[in-house]
Write a protein that holds these residues in place. Sequence first.
Motif, mmCIF file in Angstrom:
data_model
loop_
_atom_site.group_PDB
_atom_site.id
_atom_site.type_symbol
_atom_site.label_atom_id
_atom_site.label_comp_id
_atom_site.label_asym_id
_atom_site.label_seq_id
_atom_site.Cartn_x
_atom_site.Cartn_y
_atom_site.Cartn_z
ATOM 1 N N PRO A 175 1.378 6.975 1.332
ATOM 2 C CA PRO A 175 0.669 5.729 1.638
ATOM 3 C C PRO A 175 -0.078 5.197 0.421
ATOM 4 C CG PRO A 175 0.357 7.300 3.416
ATOM 5 C CD PRO A 175 1.033 8.049 2.300
ATOM 6 N N ALA A 176 0.032 3.900 0.189
ATOM 7 C CA ALA A 176 -0.597 3.280 -0.976
ATOM 8 C C ALA A 176 -0.701 1.781 -0.756
ATOM 9 C CB ALA A 176 0.200 3.573 -2.247
ATOM 10 N N ARG A 177 -1.595 1.176 -1.510
ATOM 11 C CA ARG A 177 -1.682 -0.289 -1.525
ATOM 12 C C ARG A 177 -0.749 -0.784 -2.627
ATOM 13 N NH1 ARG A 177 -6.444 -0.531 -0.954
ATOM 14 N NH2 ARG A 177 -6.537 -1.272 1.193
ATOM 15 N N VAL A 178 0.285 -1.529 -2.233
ATOM 16 C CA VAL A 178 1.317 -1.942 -3.180
ATOM 17 C C VAL A 178 1.202 -3.447 -3.436
ATOM 18 C CG1 VAL A 178 3.779 -2.025 -3.682
ATOM 19 C CG2 VAL A 178 2.846 -0.105 -2.379
ATOM 20 N N LYS A 204 -4.858 0.238 6.109
ATOM 21 C CA LYS A 204 -4.194 -0.936 5.525
ATOM 22 C C LYS A 204 -3.395 -0.592 4.272
ATOM 23 C CE LYS A 204 -6.104 -3.511 8.684
ATOM 24 N NZ LYS A 204 -5.317 -3.990 9.832
ATOM 25 N N LEU A 205 -2.886 0.630 4.211
ATOM 26 C CA LEU A 205 -2.013 1.032 3.119
ATOM 27 C C LEU A 205 -0.566 0.961 3.590
ATOM 28 C CD1 LEU A 205 -3.933 4.191 1.806
ATOM 29 C CD2 LEU A 205 -4.161 1.817 1.045
ATOM 30 N N VAL A 238 -1.210 1.920 -5.561
ATOM 31 C CA VAL A 238 -2.458 2.660 -5.748
ATOM 32 C C VAL A 238 -2.775 3.386 -4.450
ATOM 33 C CG1 VAL A 238 -4.898 2.522 -6.360
ATOM 34 C CG2 VAL A 238 -3.288 0.891 -7.339
ATOM 35 N N ASP A 239 -2.896 4.718 -4.510
ATOM 36 C CA ASP A 239 -3.190 5.467 -3.289
ATOM 37 C C ASP A 239 -4.697 5.510 -3.040
ATOM 38 O OD1 ASP A 239 -4.304 7.431 -4.905
ATOM 39 O OD2 ASP A 239 -2.664 8.862 -4.643
ATOM 40 N N VAL A 245 0.754 3.999 -9.835
ATOM 41 C CA VAL A 245 2.110 4.063 -10.383
ATOM 42 C C VAL A 245 2.611 2.635 -10.546
ATOM 43 C CG1 VAL A 245 4.497 4.740 -9.943
ATOM 44 C CG2 VAL A 245 2.639 6.335 -9.462
ATOM 45 N N ARG A 246 3.270 2.378 -11.653
ATOM 46 C CA ARG A 246 3.779 1.035 -11.958
ATOM 47 C C ARG A 246 5.279 1.120 -12.219
ATOM 48 N NH1 ARG A 246 1.545 -3.698 -15.018
ATOM 49 N NH2 ARG A 246 3.230 -4.623 -16.232
#
Length: 414
Positions: A175-178, A204-205, A238-239, A245-246
């Motif tokens: 889970p991460a905000r992408v 909200k991830l 961004v977790d 990670v990009r």
Amino acid sequence: MKRRARFVDFIFIMNKFYVLLFTLLCLLVTACSSTPLLTNMAVTPETISPRPGEKNRATLITYALARPANVSVYLQDANGKYVLRENQPRAAGDFQILFGGSVNNRTLNDGAYQVVVTAQDANGMHEEKTAALNIINADTSLPELQNFTVFPQAFTPNQDGLDDRVIIRYYLTKPARVTVYLTDGKQKFPIDEKKETTLLTEDKLSEIGPHEYDYDAGIDRGAPPPPDGQYTVVAEAVDANGNLVRAEAPLVIQDGGTPRAAIIGSAGDFNPRVVPLGDTLFFTVTVKNVGTVPIRTKGPEPGFVYNTSQNFSTIEQYEEPGIWRLGVDSEGNSIGRQYPYRWQLGMDNELTRVEREGKTIYYLMPGQVATISGGIKITDKPPKVDPAYWFGLVQEQVRIVEDHVEPTRITVDF
């Protein structure tokens, strides 16, 4: 002589005053310099677990300055130094930093660290304070964007139905905000995920799994696309711990723009106004490409005559996404779709011809004007004696650009 003596006494007194003032200033500076510059440095709590769900996920680093100074804050262990603040100016007062275990978008590994705060004032006075910090059970795994793809890597956002869209895909491993966007290095153009793959956690991830973006450069919302040129599609994940990670891939935009055309002049003309059953209703219309990009069109060519039992599909001139054609519709249309009679915007020899994958494509170029004429042979009795006929400008599977233009009642004699 007395005046001169009094003047000498005055000079002597003033000299004593300035000496005293200078001495007091020196004492004041010395007193300030002897006051501790950096105080109340603390790390609370001293042990953290940077992981979602843990009670002590972060620590509060606090310190106070007696006077303005440049401040640096960093962690260090046997492997190196991890900078949070470097030589940043701060006023006198109390300060705090909430530290969640990540430096430069990476969560630090488990271990024992020293938190160091240094301060240096304008007089060059330097002070340093340290405190211990332990990191345990840290979540250092990264929110990977696996199999990140952008296809095609060159597209033409102009709604001609060919290479109008770009599909962006990846598989998210935690889970991460992408955030996904297009950039030329100066501007950023956000790209939204398809609703079908937008699954979010309670925080909200974005959920673990495949994700897909359907990018049209804003053209479907009526917005102008970014200028033609070379761009980069960037995805950043961004977790919850701040691990980032990009992923990126190149993308070229060419021939982009919003297609626009209009029926011009006197709009159009139907004749004759009285048509015996079995005879033909004729028309003439003028259309202009008033936009900045070519408009794709297809047959039948002007001059073609339908009968009322036909439509563009029965003559095998099927709908295609993005195609522009002139249409004619009428009251009592029983065919079940708008503008069943459609014509190409100009003759083949008037249009710009492009060969693509073994197929010939025709374009009405920016500023070009085309006159479209044709006919409808009325072989079926209409539902009323004097139905209205009208013109429309159709961008197929996108929108009716102009609707109910020049409605005209035609008497069908039967």
